[in-house]
Design an enzyme around this catalytic site. Structure first.
Site, PDB file in Angstrom:
ATOM      1  N   LYS A   9       0.730  -1.128   0.085  1.00  0.00           N
ATOM      2  CA  LYS A   9      -0.093   0.058   0.016  1.00  0.00           C
ATOM      3  C   LYS A   9       0.866   1.311  -0.027  1.00  0.00           C
ATOM      4  CE  LYS A   9      -3.970   2.028   2.713  1.00  0.00           C
ATOM      5  NZ  LYS A   9      -4.777   2.024   3.719  1.00  0.00           N
ATOM      6  N   SER A  21      -9.689   1.920   2.883  1.00  0.00           N
ATOM      7  CA  SER A  21      -8.739   2.545   2.214  1.00  0.00           C
ATOM      8  C   SER A  21      -7.743   1.668   1.359  1.00  0.00           C
ATOM      9  CB  SER A  21      -7.882   3.670   2.786  1.00  0.00           C
ATOM     10  OG  SER A  21      -6.941   3.086   3.988  1.00  0.00           O
ATOM     11  N   SER A  59      -9.582  -0.469   7.370  1.00  0.00           N
ATOM     12  CA  SER A  59      -9.378  -0.380   5.970  1.00  0.00           C
ATOM     13  C   SER A  59      -8.451  -1.480   5.236  1.00  0.00           C
ATOM     14  CB  SER A  59      -8.143   0.724   6.071  1.00  0.00           C
ATOM     15  OG  SER A  59      -8.743   1.904   5.946  1.00  0.00           O
TER      16      SER A  59
END
Lengths: 498, 482
Positions: free
Chosen positions: A82, A157, A181
């Site tokens: 990420k 996210s 997330s």
């Protein structure tokens, strides 16, 4: 190897064929690079993907194969990271303008651990700006789409990581979970997503959103792969004093099916309330039913402060965020506004231009919650509720070993559906936030597909009981035998063939 | 109008003497280092970096708080103080708020023989910020740079209650702080280099029962400027009160060149620092055992030592004061006494000659080559009249520069040393025989003739005998001969 063959490959399978020499690391990464070139135009899961770099890593592995007969745990396995986790030499943008060209001079502990385990750092995945969001729509580099239905969001996210795993651009990815997330996008994309116990995994090199909540966790297609990745990521870190001084989680601690069957399962009734889509409640309830038939002891319990957890979370998380994001001021790194005359103007313009609306909203809310005169009423009260939420869980674990809940109150929604209604967006975290507030290990796995859309089931264990969490998840995975997704590459869109 | 009550409180920051910074492993010895050469992701506040407390910081702060008689709070909690400034890389300073290391202590000092006490409100630790640089090679005229070498260096902040009644007291109290931190070896306490900094709050009031309007004075970089700045404030506020004008609550900066305090421009509204517990640093308990350990190891403190020196060695207050101003010097003094038990003599030589040489060399006593053994050997030679005081001074100087002991210096200089009266006798007898007229004059009552004869003996010995001894032997011979 065809996609259909790879669909059911676990890390252990890749290792086997690499070990036997049936395939070389370079050949393996080329297969995944090829999948990326097919899928990326449709889903936009990666912000940074450098094929040359990936091939170079694979080549290094061929040149200097490990001396041991046994290959390291993740030898040659591509892992996507990420883009709020620092990898040296390539950008770490957090999906924002302000860090658009920022390259970290150092590497996160988790990335170093991946490298030591032989993993290939494949690229950086898309996210909501600064990990603030539940749909991966707020990235300034464009939204990521759900590979299972391109009109829908992948969740967030860590939507880029979830979409990359669901489309099999990579077999493994890591994300960060502050209030859901990792788990919520895993649920939206039909894959496995894990939030380890707070303090299980080092946060060093992970750009902080809310320090007391952030945890890095694995995303994968199978529970066993997530467990393996958790083992690689976890363990004490002298560079992070919030990281617990415990030995790393080990997959060998996972209980056998025999032992797992003895676990008492708690079903918190608050997680099946009217706010949860009925089909989702039904699917989760049916999975629980199947477990009961297997002889599990199923107990209905109550976590009475669940309803207050979300609001308390937004006070605590945003207060911390408002302070954590103060460093993005245009002085030392990142984007700085041009043509300004005074220091104050530089700060203002840099932050106005550098942050998106949701980030600004959260900084302002957090600043407000910490302001003198409001501190007691907001931040402190949030912390008190957090204690109550934690105590709810402590009490629950006196009666049971594992809690089972839905992961998300809703199915993946359409792009644009909630982006202009922050409160509706916040509500999508309502089932993942409480265990984050309590710092508990939680996992989401796909328990069913309804009209082509996945249903996430959440497994929550007591602190540092990842062994139980994975044990139950492995059992469920086998029991339910819901296959991991392998969506077909979409046809070129009409009018795009010019 | 004359009986105005002056109330002063001090806020003292001192840099704790740790090798590494407070939350990373970067070095702290920034003097003379290139800008930003002592930095890392942590003290630059790069995204993703996290602090890890240097335990030594806590040890030193506990020593300081215990030496000030503070109550130690059982938990250590760090707070973030949030504000924007270019020298603050994270946008907040890690500090302590409602849970300092220690509270309710006191510091004693003496002024004109009177012992005074100032209450300590709190002692806490925090990290230093970087430093703005306005000129330098890489900078354009309208640019400023930031040097983060200082960023993350540990500081202890000591806040006193407003118990100080005059600028003199403020200066003395601050000097006692410096002695204290030097004694404890928790800080080098150097005001000029910024490792000891002081802000003051001062108010004047007509009514002894109440306090006046508080003015904060900053930018005082020496003991003298603390005294001057506060004296200036006293006068300034006196005039305002006399004229019936209001004193405004504000922050004023001491202008070292113009010798005035100047109101700092800018917003007067109280800044909201939004303190909250730093979630990157978990609170932890101080364990009793290590606290006990620190308490037991605390050295004798300067004021106690000064009083003991006065009593035990019969030194004056100012003599004792000079010796205890530095722990090293006081230790050196007492080491010397083990070799030569003449406190007054040793003290005289230390407070004059030793300090003069150290000052010339720009060193402290531990950095210098001289040892208590070598130094007392020299003093013993003077005692035995083997050398004159004047020669001893120049020998001492060379001992400081060369690191040789007294005998080595003397033999290197080719001074073959006449150390017994017996060796002198032949020379004296010679001189008497060769100067019958002067002998006669002396015996006739002319004192000048004696001095002439002494001079002759000195010349013969080429200065290698002490004048005392020469006089002695000459006198004996003349009396015997007469």
């Amino acid at each position: 190897m065809t996609a259909e063959e790879m669909k059911n490959y676990r890390v252990s399978d890749y290792r086997r064929i690499l070990q036997k020499g049936d395939i070389s690391p370079r050949e393996l990464v080329k297969i995944f690079l090829e999948r990326c070139s097919q899928w990326e135009p449709f889903i936009n899961a990666f912000l940074h993907l450098d094929a040359e770099r990936v091939l170079r890593q694979a080549e290094e592995m061929e040149k200097f194969p490990p001396a041991d007969e046994e290959l390291p745990q993740l030898f040659g396995i591509p892992v996507a990271v990420k883009d709020n986790i620092c990898v040296s030499g390539i950008p770490t943008t957090c999906g924002s303008h302000i860090l658009e060209n920022y390259v970290s001079p150092y590497e996160a502990t988790v990335v170093q651990r991946l490298r030591r385990a032989g993993a290939i750092i494949f690229g950086k995945t898309n996210l909501d700006q600064f990990a603030m969001g539940s749909s991966t729509e707020s990235s300034v580099f464009g939204a990521t789409r759900n590979p299972l239905d391109l009109s829908r969001v992948p969740g967030g996210s860590s939507g880029g990581s979830a979409a990359a795993v669901a489309s099999l651009e990579v077999p493994l990815a890591i994300g960060s979970d502050t209030g859901g997330s990792v788990r919520q996008p895993a649920a939206f994309c039909g894959v496995v997503g894990v939030r380890p116990t707070y303090g299980r995994v080092s946060r060093y090199g992970v750009v902080s959103f809310a320090s007391s909540l952030d945890q890095v966790g694995p995303l994968s297609r199978f529970v066993s792969d997530a467990a393996l990745l958790a083992q690689v990521l976890s363990g004490e870190d002298p560079l992070d004093s919030t990281c617990a001084p415990y030995p790393p989680f080990s997959t060998s601690d996972i209980p056998s099916y025999e032992e797992t069957r003895k676990m008492r399962l708690g079903i918190p009734r608050e997680y099946f309330s009217s706010g949860v889509d009925r089909s989702i409640s039904e699917e989760v309830a049916s999975a629980v039913e199947k477990l009961a038939k297997e002889g599990f002891d199923v107990i209905e319990i109550s976590l009475p402060h669940t309803d207050f957890a979300l609001e308390a979370y937004y006070l605590v998380a945003l207060a911390e965020a408002s302070s954590n994001l103060a460093r993005f001021d245009g002085v030392l790194y990142g984007k700085r506004a041009q043509g300004v005359k005074t220091l104050m103007e530089m700060y203002h313009r840099t932050r106005i231009e550098g942050f998106g609306n949701e980030v600004k909203r959260r900084i302002m809310l957090g600043t407000y919650a910490l302001s003198s005169g409001y501190y007691d009423e907001f931040y402190l009260k949030g912390m008190k509720v957090r204690t109550l939420v934690r105590q709810d869980f402590e009490k629950a674990y006196e009666a049971c070993d594992i809690l089972l809940t839905p992961s998300s109150p809703c199915f993946p929604f359409k792009l644009g559906e909630k982006i202009s209604d922050p409160y509706q967006m916040y509500l999508t975290d309502i089932l993942t936030v409480p265990s984050a507030m309590a710092g508990l290990p939680s996992l989401s796995l796909n328990c069913a597909n309804r009209d082509g859309l996945p249903v996430g089931l959440q497994v929550i264990a007591g602190p540092f009981r990842e062994d139980r969490m994975f044990g139950l998840a492995l059992f469920l995975e086998e029991l339910l035998s819901v296959e991991p997704p392998i969506p077909a590459v979409p046809d070129v869109k009409e009018g795009d063939d010019e | 109008m004359n009986n105005l009550k002056i109330t002063i409180g001090l806020e003292v920051h001192c840099q704790l003497s740790t090798r590494a910074k407070m939350f990373c492993r970067c070095g702290t010895d920034y003097i003379g280092k290139g800008p930003n050469s002592l930095t890392c992701p942590v003290c630059l506040g790069l995204p993703g970096s996290l602090p890890v407390l240097n335990q030594r910081v806590l040890d030193l702060a506990l020593q300081l708080a215990l030496a000030l008689g503070c109550r130690i709070l059982p938990k250590v909690v760090f707070h973030r103080k949030n504000y924007f400034y270019p020298d603050l890389p994270k946008g907040y300073q890690v500090s302590q708020y409602d849970y300092p290391i220690g509270v309710n202590g006191s510091i004693d000092y003496a002024l004109q023989g009177q012992r005074k006490s100032v209450r300590i409100k709190r002692v806490h630790v925090e990290e230093d910020a970087g430093k703005l640089v306005h000129e330098g090679m890489a900078l354009m005229p309208d640019q400023s740079g930031v040097d983060f070498n200082r960023s993350g260096i540990p500081l202890a902040e000591i806040v006193t209650e407003p118990d100080i009644r005059s600028p003199e007291e403020a200066r003395e109290c601050l000097m006692m702080f410096r002695s204290l931190v030097r004694y404890l070896e928790v800080s080098d306490g150097n005001m000029e280099e910024g490792s000891l900094r002081c802000d003051a709050n001062i108010s004047l009031s007509r009514n002894p029962g109440e306090m006046g309007v508080k003015v904060e004075v900053k930018n005082m970089n020496s003991f003298r400027s603390v005294y001057r700045a506060l004296s200036f404030e006293v006068e300034r506020q006196k005039v305002l009160l006399h004229e019936g004008k209001e004193i405004s609550q504000e922050t004023r900066h001491w202008d070292e060149i113009k010798h005035v305090t100047v109101s700092s421009r800018g917003k007067e509204e109280a800044e909201d620092y939004r303190y909250f517990p730093d979630p990157d640093l978990l609170p932890f308990s101080i364990d009793e055992a290590s606290l006990m350990n620190i308490r037991e190891k605390l050295p004798e403190l300067p004021l106690e030592r000064k009083e003991r020196f006065m009593l035990e060695y019969e030194l004056t207050e100012s003599e004792a004061g000079v010796l205890v101003s530095s722990k090293m010097l006081a230790d050196f003094f007492e080491e010397c006494l083990k070799e030569l038990n003449k406190p007054k003599t040793v003290c005289n030589w230390i407070t004059t000659e030793v300090l003069r040489n150290l000052k010339n060399l720009g060193k402290n006593i531990n950095q210098s080559e001289i040892t208590p053994k070598a130094f007392t050997e020299l003093l013993r030679m003077i005692e035995k009249k083997e050398i004159s005081g004047t020669i001893a001074k120049s020998v001492l100087e060379e001992m400081f520069t060369s690191g040789m002991n007294a005998r080595e210096v003397i033999s290197k200089r080719g001074i073959s040393f006449i150390s017994s009266e017996k060796e002198l006798e032949n020379i004296v007898v010679d001189v008497i025989e060769n100067n019958p007229q002067s002998v006669a004059d002396y015996l006739g009552g002319k004192q000048k003739a004696f001095n002439f004869l002494v001079g002759q003996v000195m010349r013969q010995t080429r200065g290698q005998a002490s004048p005392e001894m020469v006089k002695n032997v000459l006198y004996k011979q003349l009396s015997a001969g007469g």
